[in-house]
Scaffold this motif. Sequence first.
Motif, PDB file in Angstrom:
ATOM      1  N   VAL A  30     -22.706  26.692  57.163  1.00 44.76           N
ATOM      2  CA  VAL A  30     -23.011  25.279  56.927  1.00 44.76           C
ATOM      3  C   VAL A  30     -24.479  25.071  57.249  1.00 44.76           C
ATOM      4  N   ILE A  31     -25.205  24.461  56.317  1.00 46.76           N
ATOM      5  CA  ILE A  31     -26.626  24.182  56.485  1.00 46.76           C
ATOM      6  C   ILE A  31     -26.801  22.676  56.566  1.00 46.76           C
TER       7      ILE A  31
ATOM      8  N   GLN B  50     -24.656  17.805  55.236  1.00 49.85           N
ATOM      9  CA  GLN B  50     -24.178  19.169  55.385  1.00 49.85           C
ATOM     10  C   GLN B  50     -23.933  19.812  54.026  1.00 49.85           C
ATOM     11  N   TYR B  51     -24.371  21.053  53.909  1.00 47.97           N
ATOM     12  CA  TYR B  51     -24.189  21.847  52.700  1.00 47.97           C
ATOM     13  C   TYR B  51     -23.490  23.129  53.091  1.00 47.97           C
TER      14      TYR B  51
ATOM     15  N   LEU C 207     -24.149  27.099  46.646  1.00 45.64           N
ATOM     16  CA  LEU C 207     -24.484  26.052  47.611  1.00 45.64           C
ATOM     17  C   LEU C 207     -23.845  24.760  47.127  1.00 45.64           C
ATOM     18  N   THR C 208     -22.970  24.188  47.957  1.00 49.06           N
ATOM     19  CA  THR C 208     -22.302  22.936  47.583  1.00 49.06           C
ATOM     20  C   THR C 208     -22.532  21.897  48.689  1.00 49.06           C
TER      21      THR C 208
END
Length: 74
Positions: free
Chosen positions: A52-53, A59-60, A72-73
């Motif tokens: 998680v970024i 949050q992605y 990447l969602t």
Amino acid sequence: MIINTRLIIILYHYAMQPTDLTDTCKRYTPHPEPEDRRIDSNELLGSEGRVVIEHDGQQYLLRQTQAGKLILTK
């Protein structure tokens, strides 16, 4: 009838224009520079294959697919 004829002519004109999407994609595809920071994907994703970024308070999820590609969602 005149409007329909003009519309057909316009559509025909655009349909006959050559389009080369490969050139367009090449122009807008970012390329890494030699001095860019590099992180190995295994180190980034860990054994779970996902991370998680957080960016600008959102949050992605970055994950690896079964085919080995990255997605990447949000």
